[in-house]
Scaffold this active site. Structure first.
Site, short mmCIF file in Angstrom:
data_model
loop_
_atom_site.label_atom_id
_atom_site.label_comp_id
_atom_site.label_asym_id
_atom_site.label_seq_id
_atom_site.Cartn_x
_atom_site.Cartn_y
_atom_site.Cartn_z
N CYS B 2 -11.70 -25.07 -3.00
CA CYS B 2 -10.91 -26.22 -3.41
C CYS B 2 -10.74 -26.12 -4.92
CB CYS B 2 -11.61 -27.53 -3.10
SG CYS B 2 -11.74 -27.92 -1.34
N GLY B 3 -9.86 -26.92 -5.45
CA GLY B 3 -9.72 -27.00 -6.90
C GLY B 3 -9.98 -28.42 -7.36
#
Lengths: 246, 298
Positions: B2-3
């Site tokens: 994820c970011g």
């Protein structure tokens, strides 16, 4: 040396006088062009490749196998200079995770700090980090030499098999956990040693090796200030009596 | 994978540009999280006794005009609704219990995403670029924000499982990583009357930390307890009304990087999403250390 831009549309490398430098601007040219050029289109002789606007891109200058100079002029992302053979690669900025992972030979120099797993699994060559290296620096190193002018994070040189890790600053927790035959030289404090790692006396040969590595890295310290950490080799053989407590 | 992205502007003049400055950061994390995105923005607090409620209508056909009329009738004449696609921010003096009861009765399929005096929250499935365009992220204003791009490893890809997660009022959390003990945390909280809305691991961390703060812990103290209780991999970024906070687990497998100037503090999973910020070349850039609490005040 003259600086020549690669045609961003055709991607064709212009004809180049001997010793010229070639610039790849990653804000206008795809990374794949750069790496394809480095793998397949290098002319004979001395070449200096400048990579501008790297802006944290992944896998810059991976898999190079030629004695050339590469300057990455900014911050690099994951895996910069991975699997390097022969090339002298400088990151004029910080490096992301696993810089110079699995390096075979050559030299990688990070002018800023390096993220986790710097030099992981490296088999040869020299990795120099002017700033700090994060966790797991030199994890599973297999012959690479690493000189960190700053400090290293937790679990550095975890399961390191061969090669030398020189730390001019401090080390975090579990330094050298489950070491094999790699050797760590450290100048600062060790927060904690990992399982099976211990401090060993420095011999004349150790001082000479530290001095040689510091000189190669361009880092100025007195080798007399370093201590040696090696393996107790207690984990080489299964010990049923340990009941999993080490 | 994820970011995460976070941005706090120190210079009040930049509050009008918060969304615009953030947008390249979120888009820059598209490869780390291409399937959902979300963002919580902290704005000037509404007046005393009033609150904002971020509402998501899901795939339901939206008749926001009727929704607004009914909200005014049910919650008071000074209730205001501002709409962006299938999100609405409802501002009212009605208490949360009253708002929740009305939504449950009249709009049972809608999701209440956040409650507070400062927080507005948007999250949905789609690429970060699509979600940002749908909810006009570039025009958002405020002092700080917390954003996320999701590539799901735990639980399904749905709008309610996108990040940020919220609990209580004016608190949100985004997560890169995966927890290994979310169900034991949940089993500890549920008998205390704390209700969960999804099966997502991140929700357990969010509700645990909010519970600790409701019990009197400062954000720092709650996070210190979190190091003992929450097991797994995580980089957490959290927002409160006046703080932005960041922690990483002991092994720090999930990346994070901070760039700080006199004008702003920007946080991301990777430098490449910070590269377009103004003057980032002169920023103080560092990698946050494991199990250390970083808090910046708006």
């Amino acid at each position: 040396m003259a600086s020549v831009m690669l045609d961003p549309l055709s991607g064709v490398a212009p004809s180049r006088p001997e010793g010229a430098s070639i610039t790849f601007d990653l804000s206008t040219q795809p990374l794949r062009r750069l790496n394809h050029f480095l793998h397949h289109e290098l002319p004979e002789g001395n070449v200096r490749v400048r990579v501008t606007n790297p802006d944290g891109a992944h896998s810059i200058a991976v898999g190079v196998n030629a004695p050339i100079d590469i300057d990455i002029e900014g911050h690099a992302g994951y895996y910069a200079a991975g699997m390097n053979q022969q090339a002298r690669i400088t990151v004029h900025g910080n490096a992301g995770p696993a810089v110079a992972e699995n390096m075979m030979s050559g030299r990688v120099h990070v002018k800023g700090f390096a993220s986790v797993a710097a030099g992981a699994s490296g088999q040869g060559g020299l990795l120099v980090i002017d700033g700090d290296a994060s966790l797991r620096c030199g994890i599973s190193m297999k012959g690479i030499d690493i000189v960190v002018a700053g400090s290293v994070g937790d679990f550095s040189a975890f399961m390191a098999q061969e090669g030398r890790l020189v730390v001019c600053g401090d080390a975090g927790d579990a330094l050298g956990d489950s070491l094999y035959e790699a050797v760590i030289y450290i100048r600062g404090r060790i927060k904690s040693l990992g399982a099976d790692a211990h401090e060993e006396p420095m011999m004349d040969r150790d001082y000479a090796q530290v001095a040689e590595l510091l000189a190669a890295a361009g880092v100025h310290h007195d080798s007399k200030d370093f201590r040696r950490v090696g393996s107790m080799r207690g984990l080489y053989h299964w010990n049923a009596d340990a009941t999993q407590e080490y | 994978m994820c970011g995460i992205v976070g941005l706090l502007v120190k210079n009040p003049e930049l509050r009008a540009q918060l969304g615009e400055l953030m947008l390249p950061m979120l888009i820059g994390m598209s490869e780390r999280g291409p399937e959902s995105a979300g963002l919580a923005v902290f704005t000037e607090a509404v007046g005393a006794g009033r609150r904002k409620f971020s509402v998501y209508s899901g795939s339901a056909t939206v008749h926001w005009a009727a929704f607004t009329q009914e909200a005014i009738r049910e919650l008071g004449a000074d209730t205001a609704v501002s709409v962006q696609a299938n999100h609405a921010v409802l501002e009212t003096a009605a208490v949360p219990q009253q708002v929740k009861a009305w939504l449950t009765k009249s709009y049972p399929h809608y999701h209440l995403l956040s409650v507070g005096q400062s927080i507005d929250l948007y999250k949905d499935t789609g690429t970060p670029g699509e979600v940002a365009a749908r909810y006009a992220f570039s025009g958002l204003q405020g002092s700080h924000l917390v954003g996320h791009t999701r590539m799901a490893t735990e639980t399904a890809v749905t709008p309610e499982r996108a990040h940020p997660f919220t609990a209580g009022e004016d608190f949100c959390l985004v997560h890169n990583g995966s927890l290994s003990n979310p169900y034991s945390v949940r089993r500890k909280l549920e008998p205390l009357g704390i209700k969960f809305e999804t099966d997502n691991d991140t929700e357990a961390a969010c509700r645990f930390l909010e519970w600790r703060m409701r019990e009197g812990d400062s954000l720092d103290a709650a996070l210190e307890k979190g190091f003992d209780v929450l097991d797994g991999f995580y980089t957490f970024l959290m927002g409160t009304r006046d703080e932005l906070a960041l922690v990483r687990d002991a092994f720090s497998c999930k990346p994070a990087i901070v760039a700080e100037t006199n004008e702003y503090v920007a946080i991301s999973s990777e430098f490449r999403s910070l590269a377009k910020l103004p003057d980032v070349k002169n920023a103080n850039i560092f990698e946050p250390k494991p199990e250390q609490v970083y808090v910046w005040r708006a």
